[in-house]
Design an enzyme around this catalytic site. Sequence first.
Site, short mmCIF file in Angstrom:
data_model
loop_
_atom_site.label_atom_id
_atom_site.label_comp_id
_atom_site.label_asym_id
_atom_site.label_seq_id
_atom_site.Cartn_x
_atom_site.Cartn_y
_atom_site.Cartn_z
N HIS A 111 0.84 -1.34 0.02
CA HIS A 111 -0.23 -0.01 -0.04
C HIS A 111 0.73 1.14 0.02
CE1 HIS A 111 -3.88 -2.20 1.81
NE2 HIS A 111 -3.12 -2.62 0.57
N GLU A 113 1.04 3.91 1.94
CA GLU A 113 1.80 4.16 3.21
C GLU A 113 2.94 3.35 3.51
OE1 GLU A 113 -1.29 3.32 2.74
OE2 GLU A 113 -2.57 4.17 4.21
N CYS A 137 -5.73 1.45 6.29
CA CYS A 137 -6.54 0.31 6.36
C CYS A 137 -5.85 -0.42 7.95
CB CYS A 137 -6.36 -0.59 5.59
SG CYS A 137 -4.52 -1.37 5.25
N CYS A 146 -2.10 -0.99 7.51
CA CYS A 146 -1.03 0.05 7.22
C CYS A 146 -1.25 0.77 8.62
CB CYS A 146 -1.57 0.87 6.17
SG CYS A 146 -1.26 0.36 4.63
N TRP A 232 -11.53 13.24 -36.47
CA TRP A 232 -11.50 13.66 -35.14
C TRP A 232 -12.59 14.75 -35.00
CZ3 TRP A 232 -9.95 10.04 -32.18
CH2 TRP A 232 -8.59 9.41 -32.52
N ARG A 246 -8.46 5.38 -20.65
CA ARG A 246 -8.43 4.20 -21.01
C ARG A 246 -7.50 3.57 -20.04
NH1 ARG A 246 -8.10 4.46 -27.69
NH2 ARG A 246 -10.52 4.80 -27.93
N THR A 258 -19.56 0.34 -34.62
CA THR A 258 -18.40 1.25 -34.56
C THR A 258 -17.19 0.28 -34.82
OG1 THR A 258 -19.54 2.47 -32.73
CG2 THR A 258 -17.06 2.45 -32.79
N ASP A 262 -15.09 1.83 -37.92
CA ASP A 262 -13.91 2.57 -37.53
C ASP A 262 -12.63 1.50 -37.57
OD1 ASP A 262 -15.69 4.46 -37.41
OD2 ASP A 262 -15.40 4.60 -35.34
N LEU A 266 -8.45 1.11 -29.94
CA LEU A 266 -8.58 1.06 -28.58
C LEU A 266 -7.45 0.92 -27.82
CD1 LEU A 266 -11.88 -1.08 -28.41
CD2 LEU A 266 -11.76 1.31 -29.06
#
Lengths: 459, 459
Positions: A111, A113, A137, A146, A232, A246, A258, A262, A266
């Site tokens: 984590h 910390e 946590c 933590c 675009w 993304r 699509t 296109d 992605l």
Amino acid sequence: MRLGRKTDFFLNGQSESASYHYYFRKAIRMSLTLRSGFSFGGALSMLFPADKIKNEQSFLENTDEYWMSKALVKSMENASIANPNPSVGCLIVKNNELISSGCTEIWGGRHAESIAFSRLSPADLSGSTVYVTLEPCTHVGKQPPCIELFKNKGIQKVVIASKDPNPLVAGQGLIKLKEMGIECVTGVLINEVQAWLAPFFVQQKHKRPFIALKWAQTLDGCLADDNNGWQWISGENSRKYTHWLRQKYDAILIGVGTLLNDFPSLDIREIQHPNKRNPLKMIYDPFGKIFQCDKIEQEKLKEKTFKEGTKKIIFINSSVLAIEKSKKNEWLQSIIQNKDFLIVPLGEQNQPQFTKSLLESFLGKEIEDFLGRPLQSVLVEGGGRLLSAFIEEKCFDLIHIFIAPFFLGGEKHKLFSSAQKGFLSYPLKEVSTVQRYIMKVQEKLGEDILIELVQNEMN
Amino acid sequence: MRLGRKTDFFLNGQSESASYHYYFRKAIRMSLTLRSGFSFGGALSMLFPADKIKNEQSFLENTDEYWMSKALVKSMENASIANPNPSVGCLIVKNNELISSGCTEIWGGRHAESIAFSRLSPADLSGSTVYVTLEPCTHVGKQPPCIELFKNKGIQKVVIASKDPNPLVAGQGLIKLKEMGIECVTGVLINEVQAWLAPFFVQQKHKRPFIALKWAQTLDGCLADDNNGWQWISGENSRKYTHWLRQKYDAILIGVGTLLNDFPSLDIREIQHPNKRNPLKMIYDPFGKIFQCDKIEQEKLKEKTFKEGTKKIIFINSSVLAIEKSKKNEWLQSIIQNKDFLIVPLGEQNQPQFTKSLLESFLGKEIEDFLGRPLQSVLVEGGGRLLSAFIEEKCFDLIHIFIAPFFLGGEKHKLFSSAQKGFLSYPLKEVSTVQRYIMKVQEKLGEDILIELVQNEMN
């Protein structure tokens, strides 16, 4: 930390319809009004130099807000690899100087910390202030709690943006810190941090993936011109933000229309990120159009959307899949044998709840095993029909919209367009009764404006 | 000050078409990027309490920007009554205290500086700083030159937002102040002040009225639902801003379709203003539909849009007017005899330049005499067809758009909608070649977002 996958509503014996609506009405309930320069994508200054953002917020140096904004930026470093853990940032500051920092590692790793503390001796920590975006946590998960790190170090103050929504933590961390005699401040940049962590919060509270919709449109609501020209709509900064989303979200979902119009990659381009990785690609293809592709289209798909090295899921109606299999379709066979692909059969669906079987499948073990971790978030990128369906069925937590300052006057590529009636059509809406959304973000990004909408006021 | 009415382009012997486009390309050329909390309507804090504006800019107390923002607010007091003079604000500050202020009076009355200075003795003025939104004038107009006021008063500093575009002043004021040994600072909030004074700047530079377009739309570009239901698209704050724009601009123009569908009052409500007055109402009715109204419609018009006490102009094709007159239409006769009305015959017009004859008439002496002053600005409020025509013909300086966060999915009331082909239709646009605009303002107003667009980057 192991995330629950059972839902409140799909599997709990309520009538499907009632539970379905309940589920979405309850979607997110945080009271957010984001400051300028922040969005659900985090602190925009991480993505753009200050002169590229119109409304950037700057804080007075050395205030709690100043350091917390830097902790939030730090927390963005491991977006997508910490998932489904929250990507948390931790800074340690002493005498107005940053002496250490950390960001949650890859799922199962340390984590924030733990990393920040590991670099410092007790003498360093004495008299320091710790800034952490989420409450430390208190339970043993894949990592020790933590909270133990804070004991007997002479830490002067801990500043926390948000409490942890996990009922195993939920305020316990704060209580323990106070018992240790440490001054605690909470709520600093809480809205900005909760927006950044919205997928984690939704998953914790509702035990299902976060659903975000995204598109770019003209002022008159066109997603493309009527010539199906692939150009675009939005400008450079908007595209950069899309690529960042993304990175943030686990998976991208598009409709087969699509896909075959296109052939989008992605992939993530346009951004620099220490942990750049391509998201899971999902295609909604209820009628199996992919499997009707000719050789040329197949090659284009292999070069672009289906290129090697990324995972792909195709959602198809189970009856259609059965028919295709019986035909011994070679292209289908090669996809079935490719370990980068998963074909998910959907139960038959009818309007107005076509998203339901998709959502059920998001929660299934099949996708978790394929992805190698629970699916925490999905970004639906188009086309207009698929987006309209998600909106109409109230099946989203958040919408990201880029509005580009021009008009096209077309009619084919609009949300809810009557030109799209073939697939899904919706009753005419009236101003007096229409569902209104809440705008949480409006930021000028280059020539465009980014707005972000939620369904309900959060509490 | 007497404003010129001859245009560069309509009357200068160039071919009409070339000059027409030249005219609009040249429209405004200032380099504006407005700060948060400002718009072309001025400082939004004048209209809305701070908590109702999302992005409000606040300045550190006692800085030049702080006082200039207050001078801008002061200048908004006489919006619409100072026109066609610029509504200027002047503050006098001494030892960080405001000791006097003024705003340009009704056209022909005193200038802002004159009022502010009149309240003070030379002893008061000694050591003071004067904040004025526009450079003090140096020429004799209806008033003596303001620059004389500054002589031998011991004024320490003069802070000016913008130079005067009037070639009779243009920097002369600044030179004279410096000759008097006064420290001068210029450019403080220049963009915000020039946006507020945009109608004055355009009129000075281009000798024609400023044209602003305004509408409220949904995210999918609908101006109303398909049932023609008369319901507000936009929220309370947006409507307040609209009423404020009606105060700022001299005249409102609507098409006859909107007139006979909505019977709008076009009055100013919703705002408190010391000089509230209703704008001139203009109806574009090329085919004389108004004169075909039945008795019920006539009564509705008399109660609402045509009610007594405001001036109305009807624009009609001259051939149509001749026919209506020959019919001895009683309703037309009563309008002709009513001194609150002016009927302006238009030369025959063809696409794509239908706005041309309208603009020519705006420049005519007939309207100036009817209004009692030169027409400085026109706000076009709808409907969709009229707005589309102004956009398509590049006939605007500025667009104010309110975007409300919902979707309607209709098709009748959209800009450039194919459902509107009967009246005016335009070629299909493509993303690669379409005209893009520049977004100068984006402000959250209540639940909506206000954006303001111009055609060209200003220099």
